[in-house]
Write a protein that holds these residues in place. Structure first.
Motif, short mmCIF file in Angstrom:
data_model
loop_
_atom_site.label_atom_id
_atom_site.label_comp_id
_atom_site.label_asym_id
_atom_site.label_seq_id
_atom_site.Cartn_x
_atom_site.Cartn_y
_atom_site.Cartn_z
N TYR A 55 0.82 -1.22 0.00
CA TYR A 55 0.00 0.00 0.00
C TYR A 55 0.85 1.26 0.00
O TYR A 55 0.63 2.17 -0.81
CB TYR A 55 -0.92 0.00 1.22
N TYR A 56 1.84 1.32 0.88
CA TYR A 56 2.61 2.55 1.03
C TYR A 56 3.82 2.63 0.10
O TYR A 56 4.22 3.72 -0.31
CB TYR A 56 3.09 2.69 2.48
N GLU A 57 4.42 1.49 -0.21
CA GLU A 57 5.65 1.49 -1.00
C GLU A 57 5.41 1.25 -2.49
O GLU A 57 5.86 2.01 -3.33
CB GLU A 57 6.62 0.44 -0.46
N SER A 58 4.71 0.17 -2.82
CA SER A 58 4.58 -0.19 -4.24
C SER A 58 3.27 0.27 -4.87
O SER A 58 3.12 0.25 -6.08
CB SER A 58 4.70 -1.71 -4.41
N ARG A 59 2.31 0.68 -4.02
CA ARG A 59 1.02 1.21 -4.52
C ARG A 59 0.30 0.22 -5.42
O ARG A 59 -0.16 0.55 -6.50
CB ARG A 59 1.25 2.52 -5.29
N ILE A 60 0.21 -1.02 -4.97
CA ILE A 60 -0.47 -2.03 -5.79
C ILE A 60 -1.70 -2.61 -5.10
O ILE A 60 -2.32 -3.53 -5.61
CB ILE A 60 0.48 -3.19 -6.15
N LEU A 61 -2.09 -2.06 -3.94
CA LEU A 61 -3.21 -2.60 -3.18
C LEU A 61 -4.42 -1.69 -3.30
O LEU A 61 -4.33 -0.49 -3.03
CB LEU A 61 -2.81 -2.77 -1.71
N GLY A 62 -5.57 -2.25 -3.68
CA GLY A 62 -6.80 -1.47 -3.77
C GLY A 62 -7.65 -1.90 -4.95
O GLY A 62 -7.50 -1.41 -6.06
N ALA A 63 -8.57 -2.85 -4.71
CA ALA A 63 -9.37 -3.41 -5.80
C ALA A 63 -10.23 -2.35 -6.49
O ALA A 63 -10.47 -2.43 -7.70
CB ALA A 63 -10.27 -4.53 -5.26
N HIS A 64 -10.68 -1.34 -5.75
CA HIS A 64 -11.54 -0.31 -6.33
C HIS A 64 -10.79 0.58 -7.32
O HIS A 64 -11.41 1.34 -8.08
CB HIS A 64 -12.16 0.56 -5.23
N HIS A 65 -9.47 0.48 -7.33
CA HIS A 65 -8.65 1.30 -8.24
C HIS A 65 -7.98 0.45 -9.30
O HIS A 65 -6.98 0.86 -9.90
CB HIS A 65 -7.60 2.07 -7.44
N GLY A 66 -8.50 -0.74 -9.56
CA GLY A 66 -7.92 -1.62 -10.57
C GLY A 66 -6.65 -2.30 -10.10
O GLY A 66 -5.85 -2.76 -10.91
N LEU A 67 -6.47 -2.36 -8.77
CA LEU A 67 -5.28 -2.99 -8.19
C LEU A 67 -5.68 -4.28 -7.49
O LEU A 67 -6.82 -4.73 -7.59
CB LEU A 67 -4.61 -2.01 -7.22
N ILE A 68 -4.76 -4.87 -6.76
CA ILE A 68 -5.01 -6.17 -6.15
C ILE A 68 -5.91 -6.01 -4.92
O ILE A 68 -5.82 -5.02 -4.19
CB ILE A 68 -3.67 -6.85 -5.79
N SER A 69 -6.77 -6.99 -4.70
CA SER A 69 -7.67 -6.95 -3.54
C SER A 69 -6.95 -7.48 -2.30
O SER A 69 -5.94 -8.19 -2.39
CB SER A 69 -8.92 -7.80 -3.81
N THR A 70 -7.50 -7.15 -1.14
CA THR A 70 -6.89 -7.61 0.12
C THR A 70 -6.90 -9.12 0.21
O THR A 70 -5.90 -9.74 0.62
CB THR A 70 -7.62 -6.99 1.32
N TYR A 71 -8.01 -9.76 -0.14
CA TYR A 71 -8.08 -11.21 -0.04
C TYR A 71 -7.10 -11.89 -1.01
O TYR A 71 -6.49 -12.91 -0.70
CB TYR A 71 -9.50 -11.70 -0.28
N ALA A 72 -6.94 -11.30 -2.20
CA ALA A 72 -5.95 -11.84 -3.14
C ALA A 72 -4.55 -11.77 -2.53
O ALA A 72 -3.77 -12.73 -2.61
CB ALA A 72 -6.00 -11.08 -4.45
N LEU A 73 -4.23 -10.63 -1.92
CA LEU A 73 -2.92 -10.48 -1.29
C LEU A 73 -2.75 -11.48 -0.15
O LEU A 73 -1.69 -12.11 0.00
CB LEU A 73 -2.75 -9.06 -0.78
#
Length: 332
Positions: free
Chosen positions: A199-217
């Motif tokens: 979330y803070y470093e790579s900015r790849i977390l957030g399903a609502h923004h076309g990124l990976i979901s928490t459960y996927a992670l």
């Protein structure tokens, strides 16, 4: 900053390139954590623990979120005549300092649309209520594949979904895994650390923004435990394995599955390749089968007619439902 020593080479902060010694070729694979000196690794894990103490849930944060959950539950119970339950990172206690609260309202399927309207109306009324117990603002209805009502209560984002039994089942599943792993909740502590990096470093977390979901992670973290549990004694070791393994994973041709990498060419059949660690995995087939039997929920909505696993740009097979692609939220 001081000089950084790597593989016997010294890199100074402001040295011109012309005077720097030639760099050796980087290794094709990172060293195994066990090859790092014990005192160095221990110091690194101690630093990681200090970071976790700054970002993990605190008693104060837990109390504030419990109060918000209780408040929203009371509002909807009396205003819309239904029960609301928390799921996700808050009850699992793996949320980040600015993490939201996920709630799901349960009702009969045939009255769900009416319930969405009722819950939305209850929160809108509370939004303009000057005598409200807590400040409620920015109430919005998101008419997506999964209907969602978003609002902010006491400066915490609250997402309310409807009849998401899968979220409650996933919570039970991950709690069971955490108890199996043990080691002072190493699984949960690792999830917090890796979520923070994502979330803070790579900015790849957030399903609502076309990124990976928490459960996927969380499933990817579980995969690392499943395959490498013998060598994992601290959150930093888990993060190290996570970055090392998935940075080299062949995402173009394979799906991630607890059974092992699944070739996309084998789909719709789920055919996993032989485990890389010789079969010394954390979760037994019996454990996984019991969890599937206990925690799987029937498909609903758009997933009702979905039989085959849908391929997307990132493919992660749900441990509890093989035709559910947890990477479906990730856009190209």
């Amino acid at each position: 900053m001081g000089d950084l020593h790597v593989i016997g080479v010294v890199f100074g902060e402001d040295r011109p390139c012309a005077t720097s010694p030639p760099s050796p070729s980087l290794p094709l694979s990172n060293p195994d954590p066990s090859s790092v000196a014990a005192d160095a690794w221990s110091a690194a894990e101690a630093t990681t623990s200090a970071i976790l103490r700054r970002i993990r849930p605190t008693l104060g944060a837990d109390r504030k979120r419990r109060e918000v959950v209780d408040y929203v539950q009371r509002l909807i119970r009396y205003g819309a005549r239904c029960e609301v339950f928390p799921y996700g990172s808050v009850p699992l206690k793996t949320y980040l300092p600015d993490g939201d609260i996920d709630l799901t309202a349960l009702s009969c399927q045939n009255i769900e649309d009416g319930l969405v309207s009722d819950v939305h109306a209850v929160l809108r009324v509370e939004e303009i209520n000057e005598a409200a117990e807590y400040e409620v603002k920015d109430v919005r209805f998101i008419d997506a594949e999964v209907k969602l009502i978003k609002c902010i209560v006491q400066n915490i984002v609250v997402d309310i979904s409807f009849n998401q039994l899968g979220g409650l089942s996933t919570l039970c599943f991950l709690e069971k895994v955490d108890r199996l792993v043990g080691k002072d909740h190493l699984f949960k502590r690792s999830i917090i650390l890796i979520k923070a990096w994502c979330y803070y470093e790579s900015r790849i977390l957030g399903a609502h923004h076309g990124l990976i979901s928490t459960y996927a992670l969380e499933t990817l973290v579980l995969y690392i435990f499943h395959q490498f549990h013998v060598s994992l004694d601290g959150p930093l070791a888990v993060l190290y394995r996570f970055l090392d393994y998935f940075s080299k994973f062949d995402w173009d041709n394979y799906c991630v599955s607890l059974k092992g990498p699944v070739g996309k060419s084998s789909l719709p059949n789920i055919v996993a390749e032989v485990a890389e660690n010789g079969g010394n995995t954390l979760l037994t087939e019996e454990f996984i089968r019991t969890c599937v039997e206990s925690f799987s929920v029937p498909s609903r909505g758009p997933d009702l007619n979905l039989r085959a696993f849908p391929q997307k740009h990132l493919n992660i097979i749900d441990p509890l439902k093989e035709n559910n692609n947890l990477g479906r939220s990730v856009n190209k």
